[in-house]
Design a protein around this motif. Structure first.
Motif, PDB file in Angstrom:
ATOM      1  N   VAL A   1     -15.974  44.434 -90.530  1.00 52.73           N
ATOM      2  CA  VAL A   1     -15.004  45.449 -90.132  1.00 52.73           C
ATOM      3  C   VAL A   1     -13.714  45.207 -90.903  1.00 52.73           C
ATOM      4  O   VAL A   1     -13.428  44.095 -91.353  1.00 52.73           O
ATOM      5  N   THR A   2     -12.915  46.250 -91.050  1.00 50.49           N
ATOM      6  CA  THR A   2     -11.609  46.107 -91.675  1.00 50.49           C
ATOM      7  C   THR A   2     -10.617  45.555 -90.671  1.00 50.49           C
ATOM      8  O   THR A   2     -10.878  45.540 -89.447  1.00 50.49           O
ATOM      9  N   LEU A   3      -9.497  45.130 -91.158  1.00 52.45           N
ATOM     10  CA  LEU A   3      -8.460  44.631 -90.258  1.00 52.45           C
ATOM     11  C   LEU A   3      -8.006  45.739 -89.320  1.00 52.45           C
ATOM     12  O   LEU A   3      -7.776  45.503 -88.118  1.00 52.45           O
ATOM     13  N   ALA A   4      -7.905  46.950 -89.844  1.00 54.62           N
ATOM     14  CA  ALA A   4      -7.490  48.068 -88.998  1.00 54.62           C
ATOM     15  C   ALA A   4      -8.498  48.311 -87.887  1.00 54.62           C
ATOM     16  O   ALA A   4      -8.131  48.556 -86.723  1.00 54.62           O
TER      17      ALA A   4
ATOM     18  N   THR B   1     -10.950  39.453 -82.500  1.00 56.23           N
ATOM     19  CA  THR B   1     -10.321  38.212 -82.953  1.00 56.23           C
ATOM     20  C   THR B   1     -11.339  37.387 -83.721  1.00 56.23           C
ATOM     21  O   THR B   1     -12.548  37.680 -83.698  1.00 56.23           O
ATOM     22  N   PRO B   2     -10.900  36.315 -84.405  1.00 58.89           N
ATOM     23  CA  PRO B   2     -11.851  35.492 -85.173  1.00 58.89           C
ATOM     24  C   PRO B   2     -12.999  34.927 -84.340  1.00 58.89           C
ATOM     25  O   PRO B   2     -14.092  34.687 -84.861  1.00 58.89           O
TER      26      PRO B   2
ATOM     27  N   VAL C   1     -14.063  39.942 -90.426  1.00 58.96           N
ATOM     28  CA  VAL C   1     -12.909  40.823 -90.610  1.00 58.96           C
ATOM     29  C   VAL C   1     -12.428  40.738 -92.054  1.00 58.96           C
ATOM     30  O   VAL C   1     -12.115  39.651 -92.551  1.00 58.96           O
ATOM     31  N   LYS C   2     -12.403  41.884 -92.683  1.00 59.12           N
ATOM     32  CA  LYS C   2     -11.957  41.946 -94.066  1.00 59.12           C
ATOM     33  C   LYS C   2     -10.460  42.219 -94.116  1.00 59.12           C
ATOM     34  O   LYS C   2      -9.995  43.294 -93.716  1.00 59.12           O
TER      35      LYS C   2
END
Length: 321
Positions: free
Chosen positions: A241-244, A271-272, A301-302
């Motif tokens: 998934v993207t950060l957004a 979260t991580p 998370v990208k």
């Protein structure tokens, strides 16, 4: 009228000595109790009667008496152990088999005396002790099982499948010679089987003279999958998934191992250490049909490789707690 000895050996009344030897060798190997673990009692009885039939028909005088008197004269035909209730003894069966295969091969369990009569006429008991149960060092040994990997895809272990395995092995023919034969074995792979599951085919290994055939064992091995990794009854997968998307929520779209499409909405902040658990979407549980483990989605998370000054400022204000 009892059974005809010719019928027991499946030979004609004109059978030659060579015909009798071939018939005995074939039937004795087929009906040895150690080669018939699923119907051992029936095999024991047939094995003794086969030996008795060969004992009578291989002796010209006994064969002639059998032909003349049929069932009425059988109890008068001398046996190797005729002093034992006029019955064909276990020791006699052992002696005949040893003549063909070159070693003592049986130890019939008795109460203090080896060779109690229990076959043919006057059968009283059938305590049979197989090849590997005795302590005689001359007894044929059963080699360790022969193991082969059975590679299975995760889809096959999820859905179940039928595998056909062609094997080639050495066997002893009716003349006592080693020869090659091929056979197709069928393996029904059950849903939920795990790596290390063993499927055993008794006595399907190579045969050798004076040695019992080994068991053939297939051991399930799991092939690596592009998307899923198995953890017991659970399935694990990574999802990018993207950060957004991690911050605002996203929809996770998954294709299952049985080709169903799952769309799962995630509203939590990813979260991580966040893990999405989807109940009952893991591997089938072999010992509990109808149940499955869980599907566990771990996120990758990208992060953006660069941000403008304005974007950094906006994020700083948005993330201030």
């Amino acid at each position: 009228m009892g059974e005809d000895y010719y019928s027991i050996l499946n030979v004609d009344r004109t059978a030659t000595d060579d015909d009798l030897k071939k018939a005995y060798r074939k039937l004795a190997m087929k009906w040895h109790p150690d080669k018939n673990p699923d119907n051992k009692n029936e095999a024991e009885a047939k094995f003794i009667r086969i030996s008795e039939a060969y004992e009578i028909l291989s002796d010209p005088r006994k064969r002639s008496l059998h032909d003349q008197q049929a069932e009425e004269g059988l109890t008068e035909i001398p046996k190797r152990d005729s002093n034992r209730n006029n019955g064909f003894s276990a020791q006699s069966a052992e002696d005949i088999f040893a003549e063909f295969f070159g070693t003592d091969t049986f130890d019939f369990e008795t109460s203090g005396a080896r060779g109690r009569t229990f076959g043919g006429y006057g059968r009283t008991d059938n305590n049979f002790k197989g090849f590997n149960d005795g302590n005689d060092a001359t007894m044929p040994k059963k080699p360790p099982p022969v193991e082969n990997k059975l590679p299975c895809s995760l889809e096959e272990l999820y859905n179940g499948t039928t595998r056909k395995m062609k094997i080639s092995r050495t066997v002893i023919d009716v003349d006592g010679h080693l020869t090659q034969e091929t056979e197709i074995l069928t393996i029904d792979v059950k849903r939920g089987w795990k790596k290390g599951t063993k499927i055993t085919f008794p006595n399907k290994g190579n045969e050798q003279l004076h040695q019992l055939p080994a068991d053939l064992v297939f051991v399930v091995d799991e092939k690596a999958h592009d998307v899923y990794m198995r953890d017991g009854n659970d399935l694990l997968m990574k999802y990018k998934v993207t950060l957004a998307e991690a911050l605002r929520g996203t929809a996770v779209n998954i294709t299952t191992l049985d080709q169903r499409d799952l769309a799962i909405t995630v509203t939590d902040i990813i979260t991580p250490l966040y893990e999405l658990v989807v109940a009952q979407e893991g591997m089938p549980i072999a010992k509990d049909p109808g149940s499955r483990g869980d599907l566990k989605v771990q996120f990758d998370v990208k992060f953006p490789s660069k941000l403008t000054h304005e974007q950094k400022t906006a994020l700083r204000h948005a993330l201030v707690t």
